[in-house]
Design a protein around this motif. Structure first.
Motif, mmCIF file in Angstrom:
data_model
loop_
_atom_site.group_PDB
_atom_site.id
_atom_site.type_symbol
_atom_site.label_atom_id
_atom_site.label_comp_id
_atom_site.label_asym_id
_atom_site.label_seq_id
_atom_site.Cartn_x
_atom_site.Cartn_y
_atom_site.Cartn_z
ATOM 1 N N ARG A 1 39.508 26.010 92.001
ATOM 2 C CA ARG A 1 38.099 25.641 91.827
ATOM 3 C C ARG A 1 37.368 25.569 93.166
ATOM 4 O O ARG A 1 36.141 25.668 93.208
ATOM 5 N N ALA A 2 38.101 25.400 94.248
ATOM 6 C CA ALA A 2 37.481 25.344 95.577
ATOM 7 C C ALA A 2 37.054 26.724 96.075
ATOM 8 O O ALA A 2 36.287 26.834 97.037
ATOM 9 N N VAL A 3 37.503 27.784 95.435
ATOM 10 C CA VAL A 3 37.126 29.153 95.810
ATOM 11 C C VAL A 3 35.688 29.412 95.352
ATOM 12 O O VAL A 3 35.304 29.048 94.234
ATOM 13 N N ASP A 4 34.867 30.063 96.206
ATOM 14 C CA ASP A 4 33.471 30.310 95.829
ATOM 15 C C ASP A 4 33.214 31.718 95.305
ATOM 16 O O ASP A 4 32.085 32.055 94.955
ATOM 17 N N LEU A 5 34.237 32.571 95.219
ATOM 18 C CA LEU A 5 34.086 33.913 94.654
ATOM 19 C C LEU A 5 34.223 33.799 93.141
ATOM 20 O O LEU A 5 35.286 33.447 92.622
ATOM 21 N N CYS A 6 33.135 34.100 92.451
ATOM 22 C CA CYS A 6 33.061 33.825 91.010
ATOM 23 C C CYS A 6 32.987 35.115 90.200
ATOM 24 O O CYS A 6 32.552 36.158 90.677
ATOM 25 N N ASN A 7 33.379 35.001 88.952
ATOM 26 C CA ASN A 7 33.384 36.125 88.017
ATOM 27 C C ASN A 7 32.069 36.148 87.249
ATOM 28 O O ASN A 7 31.716 35.185 86.577
ATOM 29 N N SER A 8 31.357 37.242 87.323
ATOM 30 C CA SER A 8 30.101 37.375 86.576
ATOM 31 C C SER A 8 30.340 37.666 85.103
ATOM 32 O O SER A 8 29.427 37.549 84.288
ATOM 33 N N GLY A 9 31.556 38.087 84.766
ATOM 34 C CA GLY A 9 31.872 38.484 83.398
ATOM 35 C C GLY A 9 31.728 39.973 83.160
ATOM 36 O O GLY A 9 32.233 40.507 82.167
ATOM 37 N N MET A 10 31.031 40.666 84.056
ATOM 38 C CA MET A 10 30.809 42.099 83.893
ATOM 39 C C MET A 10 31.906 42.889 84.593
ATOM 40 O O MET A 10 32.405 42.472 85.632
ATOM 41 N N MET A 11 32.257 44.025 84.018
ATOM 42 C CA MET A 11 33.303 44.831 84.633
ATOM 43 C C MET A 11 33.206 46.285 84.185
ATOM 44 O O MET A 11 32.551 46.611 83.193
ATOM 45 N N ALA A 12 33.845 47.133 84.951
ATOM 46 C CA ALA A 12 34.045 48.538 84.594
ATOM 47 C C ALA A 12 35.526 48.726 84.352
ATOM 48 O O ALA A 12 36.360 48.211 85.105
ATOM 49 N N VAL A 13 35.861 49.457 83.280
ATOM 50 C CA VAL A 13 37.262 49.608 82.874
ATOM 51 C C VAL A 13 37.506 51.069 82.490
ATOM 52 O O VAL A 13 36.642 51.704 81.874
ATOM 53 N N ARG A 14 38.677 51.551 82.812
ATOM 54 C CA ARG A 14 39.054 52.881 82.352
ATOM 55 C C ARG A 14 39.199 52.849 80.833
ATOM 56 O O ARG A 14 39.910 51.999 80.286
ATOM 57 N N ALA A 15 38.535 53.763 80.148
ATOM 58 C CA ALA A 15 38.550 53.743 78.683
ATOM 59 C C ALA A 15 39.960 53.845 78.135
ATOM 60 O O ALA A 15 40.287 53.228 77.114
ATOM 61 N N GLN A 16 40.823 54.606 78.816
ATOM 62 C CA GLN A 16 42.198 54.768 78.330
ATOM 63 C C GLN A 16 42.962 53.451 78.352
ATOM 64 O O GLN A 16 43.982 53.297 77.679
ATOM 65 N N ASP A 17 42.485 52.491 79.155
ATOM 66 C CA ASP A 17 43.149 51.188 79.252
ATOM 67 C C ASP A 17 42.491 50.103 78.403
ATOM 68 O O ASP A 17 43.166 49.160 77.962
ATOM 69 N N LEU A 18 41.180 50.196 78.210
ATOM 70 C CA LEU A 18 40.414 49.039 77.739
ATOM 71 C C LEU A 18 40.952 48.443 76.447
ATOM 72 O O LEU A 18 41.332 47.257 76.393
ATOM 73 N N PHE A 19 40.976 49.221 75.381
ATOM 74 C CA PHE A 19 41.313 48.634 74.085
ATOM 75 C C PHE A 19 42.812 48.357 73.958
ATOM 76 O O PHE A 19 43.219 47.413 73.264
ATOM 77 N N ALA A 20 43.631 49.136 74.672
ATOM 78 C CA ALA A 20 45.066 48.838 74.692
ATOM 79 C C ALA A 20 45.324 47.486 75.340
ATOM 80 O O ALA A 20 46.153 46.687 74.861
ATOM 81 N N LEU A 21 44.637 47.207 76.441
ATOM 82 C CA LEU A 21 44.786 45.911 77.097
ATOM 83 C C LEU A 21 44.245 44.776 76.232
ATOM 84 O O LEU A 21 44.835 43.691 76.157
ATOM 85 N N LEU A 22 43.107 45.009 75.582
ATOM 86 C CA LEU A 22 42.514 43.966 74.741
ATOM 87 C C LEU A 22 43.451 43.560 73.606
ATOM 88 O O LEU A 22 43.497 42.381 73.212
ATOM 89 N N ARG A 23 44.196 44.511 73.075
ATOM 90 C CA ARG A 23 45.110 44.188 71.971
ATOM 91 C C ARG A 23 46.267 43.299 72.434
ATOM 92 O O ARG A 23 46.952 42.689 71.603
ATOM 93 N N ARG A 24 46.463 43.195 73.720
ATOM 94 C CA ARG A 24 47.609 42.428 74.239
ATOM 95 C C ARG A 24 47.235 41.011 74.706
ATOM 96 O O ARG A 24 48.123 40.230 75.035
ATOM 97 N N ILE A 25 45.945 40.695 74.754
ATOM 98 C CA ILE A 25 45.578 39.364 75.238
ATOM 99 C C ILE A 25 45.656 38.344 74.105
ATOM 100 O O ILE A 25 45.538 38.682 72.930
ATOM 101 N N GLY A 26 45.867 37.097 74.470
ATOM 102 C CA GLY A 26 45.925 36.022 73.487
ATOM 103 C C GLY A 26 44.792 35.036 73.672
ATOM 104 O O GLY A 26 43.884 35.239 74.482
ATOM 105 N N ASN A 27 44.853 33.961 72.909
ATOM 106 C CA ASN A 27 43.807 32.931 72.983
ATOM 107 C C ASN A 27 44.389 31.553 73.306
ATOM 108 O O ASN A 27 43.857 30.520 72.888
ATOM 109 N N ASP A 28 45.472 31.557 74.086
ATOM 110 C CA ASP A 28 46.096 30.290 74.469
ATOM 111 C C ASP A 28 45.377 29.723 75.689
ATOM 112 O O ASP A 28 45.817 29.857 76.832
ATOM 113 N N ASN A 29 44.208 29.128 75.430
ATOM 114 C CA ASN A 29 43.397 28.550 76.498
ATOM 115 C C ASN A 29 42.632 27.370 75.939
ATOM 116 O O ASN A 29 42.704 27.073 74.736
ATOM 117 N N ALA A 30 41.887 26.699 76.798
ATOM 118 C CA ALA A 30 41.215 25.452 76.401
ATOM 119 C C ALA A 30 40.218 25.661 75.272
ATOM 120 O O ALA A 30 39.991 24.747 74.465
#
Length: 452
Positions: free
Chosen positions: A165-194
């Motif tokens: 939290r002391a780091v000042d480099l923040c994520n805007s939420g926006m990104m560029a992704v290789r299409a060949q990776d995008l949806f394959a990666l999305l299928r692998r993420i989970g929702n184990d968070n707050a």
């Protein structure tokens, strides 16, 4: 630059706006914030554009019709889940994908291009995150980088350690992704968070687990500010206006009191234009070199020629055209009307659905009566014609070149070139009538006072 598709996330409810209008359709400088963003995307000529909708979907679908496809996110389970909804719309697309937010309207085309270009550098990162240095990092997600180019870790504020939290480099939420990776990666993420949601940034960590480091590029904080409330909307408007005023002055316009002048997204000013205090430009206005816009004028959809003078307290509505050197003065309104070169309407006049010839003079209190309750009609006034004060020109009607309409006339028939038209009721004089009236009324008032 290779082909790319843009995915714009706009499914949120925007509850803090407290509005029946979807958040991303609220205007800044006369243009919906979503349209600001789509215009910037369009400059890069995307192969496809997809807007992810949810709440008030029908409003956004109507707003972007013909410019972008829409796909529905229902229920709304986080940003990663939102992007997944665009998979069908991008079926078969193998270019790059730019992921943006409809409530972050000021991302510049140059920044988008830097994100896409970074995907194609030698290290070929799977994702490029748009980061920024926050003056007050607050609850933003953090980007942890050890080499200044690639991402060692991305973490949401809720899940970050104190050191992160002391780091000042923040994520805007926006990104560029290789299409060949995008949806394959999305299928692998989970929702184990707050929050129990599927976070888009988790694809960065998923790719890193495969030994593929993502990259980041940095933008100015002002460029990536999101808008979630009326107060933030007002701040965004002020930010945009301040930048536009500075640009106008740098390009050779004089703003007497810059902070009181408001531009629209497409206002165009020529060189040596002077704009006095408290002027508002709506969409669709161009002002040519040397024109002066006097104080308290309101201008929308109008074309103002070189060396013209407008106002003070003038209103120009859509379709108003002022040709070179023409003038409208205080409390003059124009709508769908042309004021010829050197022509004048100096005060208290309405010109609607009219054509006024060069060097004609329109007297105070003149109106074109253009509407009968069902249809609009045109008034034509010839070159050098003189329209006397307090005249009503009842359309459709033509006033010839060099003609004169006497003050107080109600003109319903055409006036020939060089003719004089006087349309007045007969003046009746009754000697002594006013004196007798005043005497009678004074006596009546005195009698009423005595009774009281």
């Amino acid at each position: 630059m290779s082909d790319f598709a843009a995915i714009v996330l706009a499914a949120g409810k925007g509850t803090r706006m407290k509005s029946d209008l979807h958040k991303v359709l609220h205007p800044i400088a006369g243009r919906a914030m979503l349209d600001h963003l789509l215009a910037s995307v369009a400059e890069l000529e995307p192969a496809r554009s997809v807007v992810v909708v949810g709440d008030k979907a029908e409003q956004i679908e109507a707003a972007v019709k013909g410019r972008a496809d829409c796909c529905l996110q229902e229920p709304q389970l986080g940003t990663g889940h939102a992007v997944q909804q665009a998979e069908a719309a991008l079926a078969g697309f193998d270019g790059d994908v730019l992921i943006l937010y409809g409530d972050v309207p000021f991302v510049r085309p140059e920044t988008m291009r830097r994100m896409l270009d970074r995907l194609h550098e030698a290290d070929a990162p799977p994702c490029v995150v748009l980061a920024f240095r926050a003056a007050d990092p607050g609850a933003y997600g953090r980007v942890i980088s050890e080499d200044g180019r690639t991402i060692a870790k991305m973490v949401e504020f809720k899940d970050a350690t104190a050191a992160e939290r002391a780091v000042d480099l923040c994520n805007s939420g926006m990104m560029a992704v290789r299409a060949q990776d995008l949806f394959a990666l999305l299928r692998r993420i989970g929702n184990d968070n707050a929050a129990g949601e599927y976070y888009l940034p988790d694809i960065v960590m998923t790719a890193l687990g495969d030994g593929r480091a993502s990259a980041w590029v940095e933008a100015d904080e002002a460029e990536v500010q999101g808008i979630n409330s009326r107060a933030e909307l007002a701040r965004a408007e002020a930010q945009w206006q301040a930048a536009r005023r500075a640009e106008a002055m740098a390009d050779g316009a004089t703003l007497v009191a810059p902070e009181t002048v408001f531009f629209a997204f497409d206002t165009r000013l020529g060189r040596d234009v002077t704009v006095e205090p408290n002027v508002v430009f709506g969409p669709g206005v161009s002002v040519a070199d040397g024109a002066t816009i006097h104080a308290f004028s309101h201008i929308v959809g109008a074309t103002i020629g070189a060396d013209c003078s407008v106002g003070p307290f003038a209103r120009l509505r859509p379709g108003a055209v002022m040709e070179k050197g023409s003038k409208v003065g205080n409390f003059v309104e124009m709508k769908k009307a042309v004021l010829g070169e050197g022509a004048k309407a100096s005060h208290l006049t309405y010109l609607g659905d009219a054509i006024v010839g060069e060097h004609a003079n329109i007297g105070a209190g003149t109106i074109t009566c253009n509407y009968d309750g069902y249809f609009k009609y045109k008034t034509e006034i010839g070159p050098r014609a003189f329209i006397g004060s307090n005249s009503s020109l009842i359309a459709p009607v033509k006033i010839g070149a060099d003609a004169i309409v006497a003050a107080g006339s109600a003109v319903s028939r055409d006036v020939g070139d060089g003719d004089l038209r006087m349309v007045r009721g007969e003046q009746i004089v009754k000697p002594g009538w006013a004196d007798r009236f005043h005497d009678a009324m004074k006596k009546k008032k005195a009698a009423a006072k005595d009774k009281g």
